[in-house]
Design a protein around this motif. Structure first.
Motif, mmCIF file in Angstrom:
data_model
loop_
_atom_site.group_PDB
_atom_site.id
_atom_site.type_symbol
_atom_site.label_atom_id
_atom_site.label_comp_id
_atom_site.label_asym_id
_atom_site.label_seq_id
_atom_site.Cartn_x
_atom_site.Cartn_y
_atom_site.Cartn_z
ATOM 1 N N ASN A 1 0.834 -1.208 0.000
ATOM 2 C CA ASN A 1 0.000 0.000 0.000
ATOM 3 C C ASN A 1 0.868 1.258 0.000
ATOM 4 O O ASN A 1 1.948 1.286 0.585
ATOM 5 C CB ASN A 1 -0.934 0.022 1.214
ATOM 6 C CG ASN A 1 -0.184 0.202 2.510
ATOM 7 O OD1 ASN A 1 0.591 -0.658 2.898
ATOM 8 N ND2 ASN A 1 -0.422 1.316 3.173
ATOM 9 N N THR A 2 0.366 2.279 -0.680
ATOM 10 C CA THR A 2 1.085 3.556 -0.752
ATOM 11 C C THR A 2 0.287 4.663 -0.063
ATOM 12 O O THR A 2 0.704 5.809 -0.036
ATOM 13 C CB THR A 2 1.337 3.950 -2.220
ATOM 14 O OG1 THR A 2 0.082 3.993 -2.913
ATOM 15 C CG2 THR A 2 2.255 2.954 -2.896
ATOM 16 N N THR A 3 -0.875 4.324 0.463
ATOM 17 C CA THR A 3 -1.716 5.299 1.168
ATOM 18 C C THR A 3 -1.988 4.781 2.573
ATOM 19 O O THR A 3 -1.443 3.764 3.004
ATOM 20 C CB THR A 3 -3.053 5.492 0.425
ATOM 21 O OG1 THR A 3 -3.783 4.267 0.466
ATOM 22 C CG2 THR A 3 -2.824 5.872 -1.030
ATOM 23 N N LYS A 4 -2.863 5.485 3.287
ATOM 24 C CA LYS A 4 -3.213 5.059 4.641
ATOM 25 C C LYS A 4 -4.140 3.850 4.632
ATOM 26 O O LYS A 4 -4.304 3.180 5.644
ATOM 27 C CB LYS A 4 -3.869 6.214 5.396
ATOM 28 C CG LYS A 4 -2.901 7.345 5.742
ATOM 29 C CD LYS A 4 -3.590 8.412 6.571
ATOM 30 C CE LYS A 4 -2.601 9.524 6.946
ATOM 31 N NZ LYS A 4 -3.246 10.569 7.775
ATOM 32 N N LYS A 5 -4.749 3.567 3.475
ATOM 33 C CA LYS A 5 -5.609 2.400 3.364
ATOM 34 C C LYS A 5 -4.756 1.142 3.154
ATOM 35 O O LYS A 5 -3.719 1.192 2.506
ATOM 36 C CB LYS A 5 -6.587 2.556 2.202
ATOM 37 C CG LYS A 5 -7.651 3.608 2.427
ATOM 38 C CD LYS A 5 -8.607 3.671 1.244
ATOM 39 C CE LYS A 5 -9.654 4.754 1.453
ATOM 40 N NZ LYS A 5 -10.591 4.865 0.308
ATOM 41 N N HIS A 6 -5.212 0.057 3.712
ATOM 42 C CA HIS A 6 -4.527 -1.226 3.557
ATOM 43 C C HIS A 6 -5.467 -2.168 2.809
ATOM 44 O O HIS A 6 -6.617 -2.363 3.206
ATOM 45 C CB HIS A 6 -4.165 -1.810 4.924
ATOM 46 C CG HIS A 6 -3.260 -0.929 5.723
ATOM 47 N ND1 HIS A 6 -1.883 -1.027 5.685
ATOM 48 C CD2 HIS A 6 -3.543 0.087 6.583
ATOM 49 C CE1 HIS A 6 -1.357 -0.114 6.486
ATOM 50 N NE2 HIS A 6 -2.345 0.569 7.041
ATOM 51 N N GLU A 7 -4.964 -2.750 1.734
ATOM 52 C CA GLU A 7 -5.801 -3.630 0.923
ATOM 53 C C GLU A 7 -5.439 -5.079 1.176
ATOM 54 O O GLU A 7 -4.275 -5.481 1.091
ATOM 55 C CB GLU A 7 -5.636 -3.306 -0.570
ATOM 56 C CG GLU A 7 -6.655 -4.011 -1.448
ATOM 57 C CD GLU A 7 -6.605 -3.536 -2.889
ATOM 58 O OE1 GLU A 7 -7.291 -4.151 -3.728
ATOM 59 O OE2 GLU A 7 -5.872 -2.568 -3.168
ATOM 60 N N LEU B 1 -10.642 -6.585 0.466
ATOM 61 C CA LEU B 1 -11.012 -5.763 1.617
ATOM 62 C C LEU B 1 -10.078 -4.568 1.722
ATOM 63 O O LEU B 1 -8.869 -4.709 1.533
ATOM 64 C CB LEU B 1 -10.899 -6.558 2.928
ATOM 65 C CG LEU B 1 -11.947 -7.599 3.293
ATOM 66 C CD1 LEU B 1 -11.631 -8.155 4.671
ATOM 67 C CD2 LEU B 1 -13.341 -7.007 3.289
ATOM 68 N N GLU B 2 -10.647 -3.406 2.016
ATOM 69 C CA GLU B 2 -9.835 -2.225 2.327
ATOM 70 C C GLU B 2 -10.088 -1.832 3.770
ATOM 71 O O GLU B 2 -11.237 -1.769 4.200
ATOM 72 C CB GLU B 2 -10.197 -1.059 1.406
ATOM 73 C CG GLU B 2 -9.534 -1.117 0.052
ATOM 74 C CD GLU B 2 -9.718 0.182 -0.735
ATOM 75 O OE1 GLU B 2 -8.967 0.404 -1.684
ATOM 76 O OE2 GLU B 2 -10.620 0.958 -0.378
ATOM 77 N N LEU B 3 -9.022 -1.596 4.522
ATOM 78 C CA LEU B 3 -9.174 -1.155 5.891
ATOM 79 C C LEU B 3 -8.236 0.012 6.167
ATOM 80 O O LEU B 3 -7.181 0.140 5.545
ATOM 81 C CB LEU B 3 -8.934 -2.296 6.866
ATOM 82 C CG LEU B 3 -7.643 -3.112 6.767
ATOM 83 C CD1 LEU B 3 -7.333 -3.752 8.122
ATOM 84 C CD2 LEU B 3 -7.766 -4.221 5.731
ATOM 85 N N GLU B 4 -8.652 0.849 7.085
ATOM 86 C CA GLU B 4 -7.865 2.035 7.419
ATOM 87 C C GLU B 4 -8.179 2.465 8.844
ATOM 88 O O GLU B 4 -9.229 2.104 9.399
ATOM 89 C CB GLU B 4 -8.179 3.172 6.448
ATOM 90 C CG GLU B 4 -9.628 3.637 6.484
ATOM 91 C CD GLU B 4 -9.927 4.730 5.467
ATOM 92 O OE1 GLU B 4 -8.989 5.172 4.793
ATOM 93 O OE2 GLU B 4 -11.094 5.141 5.372
ATOM 94 N N PRO B 5 -7.268 3.237 9.466
ATOM 95 C CA PRO B 5 -7.549 3.750 10.810
ATOM 96 C C PRO B 5 -8.781 4.647 10.799
ATOM 97 O O PRO B 5 -9.006 5.402 9.844
ATOM 98 C CB PRO B 5 -6.287 4.550 11.149
ATOM 99 C CG PRO B 5 -5.224 3.968 10.278
ATOM 100 C CD PRO B 5 -5.912 3.573 9.009
#
Length: 229
Positions: free
Chosen positions: A100-106, A199-203
Motif C-alpha cells: 500500500n502507498t496510502t493510509k488504506k490497507h488492501e 477488503l480495504e481497511l484504514e484507521p
C-alpha cells in the motif's frame, strides 16, 4: 511531586495503549474482522480493533432463517446451530496483504466456502425421503422411495395412501420440511473452488484508536456470499 509522577505514568500508559491499537498489524485486523462476523470468534480482539461492527448477529440470522424457511424461532435457532457447525468444520480463508502507498490497507481474502450448488435438489430429495418416512410410520412400510407410489397396482391401497397425503396437516408439512432442511444442512461440504474478496481497511478518522472496513456492509455481503457458496 508524587501526584505529578502518577499523572505522567498514567499519560504514558494511555499513549502506549493507544499506540498499540494504531500499530496493529492490518493482516491481523482483517483476520479478526472475518473471524468475528463469519465465525463469531475473537470478540475481545474485535472490540479492541473496531468501534462498532454492523454485521448481523446470531439473532438476526435466526430471524432470517425463520422468515426464509417459514420456521418457528426454535426451529430456526436449531438450524442456525447446524449451519454454524458446518461453517466451522468445512470452510476456511486466508488473508494476503497488498503493498500500500496510502493510509488504506488492501487485503486479498481467499475463501473456501460451502458448496450449495445443489442445495435445492438436496432439499427436494430429503423432503421426499421424509415424506416416505412419514408414510412408513403410518403403516405403509413397503414404500422405499416416493416413486414407489406410482408402482402400486392395488387401487384400494393407492387410494388409501393418496387420502393420507391429502390429509397432511400444516404441522406435519412443517415438520417434514424442517427435518429435510436439517439433514440437508448437515451434509453441506466445502466448495471445490475458492473465491477471492478484496477488503480495504484504514484507521478510523474519528475514533483514532480503532479501524474501519471501507464499505463494510458491501464487503460483509460479499464475504457472506463466498462462505455460503
Amino acid at each position: 511531586m508524587k501526584k505529578e509522577k502518577i499523572i505522567i505514568m498514567f499519560a504514558l500508559i494511555v499513549v502506549v495503549l493507544t499506540g498499540c491499537s494504531k500499530g496493529a498489524n492490518p493482516k491481523e485486523v482483517a483476520t479478526v474482522f472475518i473471524n468475528n462476523v463469519i465465525y463469531e470468534r475473537d470478540k475481545e480482539k474485535a472490540d479492541s480493533y473496531f468501534y462498532k461492527l454492523d454485521a448481523p448477529n446470531q439473532e438476526d440470522l435466526i430471524q432470517d432463517f425463520s422468515e426464509l424457511f417459514d420456521l418457528s424461532k426454535e426451529q430456526a435457532k436449531e438450524l442456525v446451530v447446524i449451519y454454524q457447525e458446518r461453517l466451522d468444520k468445512e470452510t476456511s480463508f486466508s488473508v494476503k496483504m497488498k503493498e500500500n502507498t496510502t493510509k488504506k490497507h488492501e487485503a486479498e481474502v481467499t475463501v473456501t466456502g460451502l458448496d450449495q450448488t445443489k442445495f435445492d435438489q438436496m432439499i427436494d430429495q430429503k423432503t421426499d425421503q421424509e415424506l416416505v418416512q412419514w408414510l412408513n410410520d403410518k403403516g405403509y412400510d413397503k414404500l422405499k422411495t416416493i416413486d414407489d407410489i406410482d408402482k402400486i397396482s392395488d387401487e384400494k391401497q393407492l387410494n388409501a395412501i393418496l387420502k393420507e397425503l391429502t390429509s397432511l396437516k400444516d404441522s406435519d408439512l412443517n415438520q417434514i420440511q424442517f427435518e429435510a432442511l436439517k439433514k440437508t444442512f448437515q451434509e453441506l461440504k466445502a466448495a471445490k473452488e475458492p473465491k477471492t474478496i478484496q477488503l480495504e481497511l484504514e484507521p478510523d478518522k474519528k475514533e483514532k484508536k480503532y479501524w474501519i472496513i471501507v464499505d463494510e456492509e458491501e464487503r460483509f455481503n460479499e464475504l457472506l456470499d463466498a462462505f455460503q457458496g
